[in-house]
Write an enzyme that holds these catalytic residues in place. Structure first.
Site, PDB file in Angstrom:
ATOM      1  N   LYS A  41       0.830  -1.209   0.000  1.00 41.75           N
ATOM      2  CA  LYS A  41       0.000   0.000   0.000  1.00 41.75           C
ATOM      3  C   LYS A  41       0.872   1.270   0.000  1.00 41.75           C
ATOM      4  CE  LYS A  41      -4.001  -2.057  -0.078  1.00 41.75           C
ATOM      5  NZ  LYS A  41      -3.697  -3.396  -0.610  1.00 41.75           N
TER       6      LYS A  41
HETATM    7  C1  LIG Z   1      -9.944  -2.574  -1.666  1.00 41.33           C
HETATM    8  C2  LIG Z   1      -9.326  -3.321  -0.515  1.00 41.33           C
HETATM    9  N1  LIG Z   1     -10.015  -3.453   0.621  1.00 41.33           N
HETATM   10  C3  LIG Z   1      -9.518  -4.100   1.679  1.00 41.33           C
HETATM   11  C4  LIG Z   1      -8.252  -4.648   1.652  1.00 41.33           C
HETATM   12  C5  LIG Z   1      -7.740  -5.390   2.842  1.00 41.33           C
HETATM   13  O1  LIG Z   1      -6.614  -4.791   3.377  1.00 41.33           O
HETATM   14  P1  LIG Z   1      -5.723  -5.557   4.451  1.00 41.33           P
HETATM   15  O2  LIG Z   1      -4.792  -6.445   3.692  1.00 41.33           O
HETATM   16  O3  LIG Z   1      -5.007  -4.467   5.195  1.00 41.33           O
HETATM   17  O4  LIG Z   1      -6.642  -6.320   5.320  1.00 41.33           O
HETATM   18  C6  LIG Z   1      -7.480  -4.524   0.495  1.00 41.33           C
HETATM   19  C7  LIG Z   1      -6.135  -5.108   0.442  1.00 41.33           C
HETATM   20  O5  LIG Z   1      -5.504  -5.255  -0.550  1.00 41.33           O
HETATM   21  C8  LIG Z   1      -8.030  -3.859  -0.629  1.00 41.33           C
HETATM   22  O6  LIG Z   1      -7.332  -3.720  -1.756  1.00 41.33           O
END
Ligand SMILES: Cc1ncc(COP(=O)(O)O)c(C=O)c1O
Length: 386
Positions: A184
């Site tokens: 990210k």
């Molecule tokens: C659009 C979206 N929502 C939620 C997430 C979940 O993030 P995390 O990996 O921090 O749980 C991601 C992760 O890639 C994502 O791209």
């Protein structure tokens, strides 16, 4: 051809976060503590919001947001057919039913006309995803939410720096959720944040994120004397550690610098690829800030002469790692068989899911890396060297 493989989405880790991390290690305070509190404070200031709660992922942030808003089993939540599975899984784990709306073909964001078509008596909330860092059309979404009395959760996993009509993403709906996963825009390895101007929501989330203990239970082992804690909810183990916040505090200090670097790479790609037989990301809409999280090419066989998967394999053979964000939700077997989604109901999301490929756009890229990506894309699409 480059001699080593360029890994997609590598974060840039600098000395300040390494020193801060080692400071926590030396102090032997690894878990949730003062650095998490500092990261929450700094993040809230950055997003111009009153309250923030750090958690261990955006998935946790989304799950707790649903619970804090009082989503109950059997409720329906409308979300986009083009997102990472975490958005949908959070709805399911809150006991609710994910109802999908197709995307707008140009912005790739949830289409507000499609949202309105999906509203029933059971609809309680909308989870929007600011896809690839481009803000959704929040004016029309908030209007729908107001008309039907729905909560709005903003999934800002791609959209830390984004703003819509001068409002920071994550502060427009009821609650905003962020990811600091390794790929990210800023990272804590794994990590997430929830923000809101509603103190009660963030207070509930803080309790639910640490077993349901009465608040500040993390300080029960500090030198201010042992404090009893009470379990006030059946909570989860979703808290962020100081080790993670050590990264977050310093990554956040550089967030705009990293954004400028990605914007420069974005502009370079756009100008170098403009004559290729490929669809590039749409230009930014007026009065928005795009977080430039993903640079996506659309590989349509009739236009490009090869399929997306052939493109991926060719780039791989040229030592350039790419990503796919994402196959559409109705294409996955679990969701299809559980919710009877039919791919033909989501034509824009499914088509995009079959054509999209994300090429590297990280502040860690060197000038040589960027040139290698450009040469590989050109070679793959025109079958010639530059
Ligand atoms: C659009 C979206 N929502 C939620 C997430 C979940 O993030 P995390 O990996 O921090 O749980 C991601 C992760 O890639 C994502 O791209």
């Amino acid at each position: 051809m480059r001699s080593n493989f360029l890994v997609f989405g590598q974060p840039l880790i600098e000395q300040d976060e390494i020193d801060e991390f080692m400071d926590s290690v030396r102090k032997s305070w690894l878990g949730t503590g003062e650095k998490v509190a500092r990261f929450e404070h700094d993040f809230a200031v950055y997003k111009k919001v009153d309250h923030a709660a750090a958690v261990n992922s955006c998935t946790a942030a989304l799950h707790l947001s649903c619970l804090a808003l009082g989503i109950k089993p059997g409720d329906e939540i409308i979300t986009t057919a083009m997102t990472f599975c975490a958005t949908v899984n959070a709805i399911i784990h809150a006991g609710a039913i994910p109802v999908l709306a197709d995307i707008d073909a140009a912005s790739l964001n949830i289409d507000s006309i499609e949202i309105e078509k999906k509203i029933t008596a059971k609809t309680r909330a909308i989870i929007v995803v600011h896809f690839a860092g481009r803000p959704c059309n929040m004016d029309s979404i908030m209007e729908i939410a107001k008309k039907y009395k729905l909560y709005v959760i903003e999934d800002c996993a791609h959209a830390i720096e984004s703003a819509y009509h001068d409002k920071p993403t994550g502060t427009i709906g009821d609650i905003g959720c962020f990811s600091f996963y390794s790929t990210k825009n800023i990272t804590t390895g794994e990590g997430g944040m929830v923000i809101s101007n509603n103190k009660n929501l963030i207070s509930k989330i803080k309790t639910l994120a640490l077993h349901g203990l009465s608040q500040d239970a993390w300080s029960r082992f500090s030198d201010s004397g042992y404090k009893h804690y009470y379990v006030v909810e059946a909570g989860f183990k979703y808290n962020m550690m100081d080790l993670q916040a050590s990264f977050g505090i310093h990554q956040l200090e550089r967030i705009e610098k990293y954004w400028s670097i990605r914007k420069k790479i974005w502009d370079t790609y756009t100008s170098r690829f403009k004559d290729l037989p490929v669809t590039l990301p749409s230009p930014d809409e007026n009065n928005i800030k795009n977080a430039y999280h993903l640079y996506t090419l659309r590989i349509d066989k009739t236009k490009c002469g090869i399929t997306r998967d052939e493109f991926l394999n060719k780039m791989q053979s040229l030592n350039i790692g790419c990503g796919v964000h994402y196959l559409a939700i109705p294409q996955h077997p679990y969701y299809k068989r559980t919710f009877n989604y039919n791919e033909t109901d989501y034509p824009n999301a499914v088509k995009y899911g079959m054509e999209t490929v994300s090429i590297p756009i990280s502040p860690k890229l060197t000038e040589d890396d960027i040139q290698d990506v450009i040469i590989a894309v050109k070679k793959t699409l025109t079958k010639t060297d530059e």
